[in-house]
Design a protein around this motif. Structure first.
Motif, PDB file in Angstrom:
ATOM      1  N   PHE A 127       0.839  -1.188   0.000  1.00 19.56           N
ATOM      2  CA  PHE A 127       0.000   0.000   0.000  1.00 19.56           C
ATOM      3  C   PHE A 127       0.877   1.241   0.000  1.00 19.56           C
ATOM      4  O   PHE A 127       1.788   1.364   0.819  1.00 19.56           O
ATOM      5  N   ILE A 128       0.592   2.151  -0.929  1.00 20.11           N
ATOM      6  CA  ILE A 128       1.312   3.419  -0.964  1.00 20.11           C
ATOM      7  C   ILE A 128       0.462   4.546  -0.394  1.00 20.11           C
ATOM      8  O   ILE A 128       0.990   5.578  -0.011  1.00 20.11           O
ATOM      9  N   THR A 129      -0.843   4.333  -0.356  1.00 20.93           N
ATOM     10  CA  THR A 129      -1.788   5.161   0.394  1.00 20.93           C
ATOM     11  C   THR A 129      -2.899   4.198   0.803  1.00 20.93           C
ATOM     12  O   THR A 129      -2.892   3.036   0.403  1.00 20.93           O
ATOM     13  N   GLU A 130      -3.885   4.667   1.533  1.00 23.45           N
ATOM     14  CA  GLU A 130      -4.984   3.761   1.874  1.00 23.45           C
ATOM     15  C   GLU A 130      -5.875   3.472   0.667  1.00 23.45           C
ATOM     16  O   GLU A 130      -6.694   2.563   0.699  1.00 23.45           O
ATOM     17  N   HIS A 131      -5.678   4.225  -0.414  1.00 26.23           N
ATOM     18  CA  HIS A 131      -6.492   4.051  -1.620  1.00 26.23           C
ATOM     19  C   HIS A 131      -5.685   3.611  -2.836  1.00 26.23           C
ATOM     20  O   HIS A 131      -6.212   3.600  -3.953  1.00 26.23           O
ATOM     21  N   GLU A 141      -6.136   1.152  -7.560  1.00 19.48           N
ATOM     22  CA  GLU A 141      -6.669   2.298  -6.832  1.00 19.48           C
ATOM     23  C   GLU A 141      -8.099   2.011  -6.425  1.00 19.48           C
ATOM     24  O   GLU A 141      -8.843   1.370  -7.168  1.00 19.48           O
TER      25      GLU A 141
END
Length: 123
Positions: free
Chosen positions: A74-78, A105
Motif C-alpha cells: 500500500f502506498i496510500t490507503e487508496h 486504486e
C-alpha cells in the motif's frame, strides 16, 4: 482490503476462462494504462477488452489463466502496487509464465487496476 485486491485477479482469470475480453477487462479502470508482454501500450478499458477479445478468438481460444498475487504494498490507503505471477495454459498444453506489476486504486469504493505492466521473465 488485500482480499478485495486479490479478487481482481480471480475475476480476471474468470474472464479469461470465459473467453470474454469485456469480462477480463472489467477489473481495469476506464483510464487504465496497460503494457502487454510485447511492450505494446494500450490505453483505456475498452482497448484492453478489444485486444483480449482478439486473443481469445485466435491463439488463446480455449486457454486459461492462473494468477498468484505475490505482494501488495500500500502506498496510500487508496492505492497499492501489486506483483503477480501468472500462467497462461493454452488449449494445446503450452504453459506461458508471466509477471505483472500493477497499480490498483480504490475509486468510489471499488478497487480497479489503473496501471498494468506484464512481461515474460527471463529464465
Amino acid at each position: 482490503m488485500s482480499n478485495e485486491i486479490t479478487r481482481l485477479w480471480d475475476r480476471m482469470a474468470d474472464g479469461w476462462a470465459a473467453g470474454s475480453g469485456e469480462q477480463f477487462a472489467a477489473v481495469f479502470s476506464q483510464d487504465t494504462e496497460f503494457v502487454n508482454v510485447r511492450g505494446e501500450e494500450q490505453r483505456g478499458r475498452d482497448t484492453v477488452a478489444a485486444g483480449h477479445r482478439a486473443l481469445f478468438e485466435t491463439h488463446y481460444r480455449g486457454s486459461t489463466l492462473t494468477a498468484d498475487v505475490r505482494s501488495i504494498r500500500f502506498i496510500t490507503e487508496h492505492a497499492a502496487v501489486v506483483h503477480v505471477a501468472s500462467t497462461v495454459h493454452t488449449a494445446d498444453g503450452e504453459a506461458i509464465g508471466t509477471h505483472a506489476q500493477a497499480v490498483v486504486e480504490r475509486r468510489d469504493g471499488e478497487w480497479l487496476i489503473s496501471a498494468f505492466h506484464n512481461m515474460i521473465p527471463a529464465n
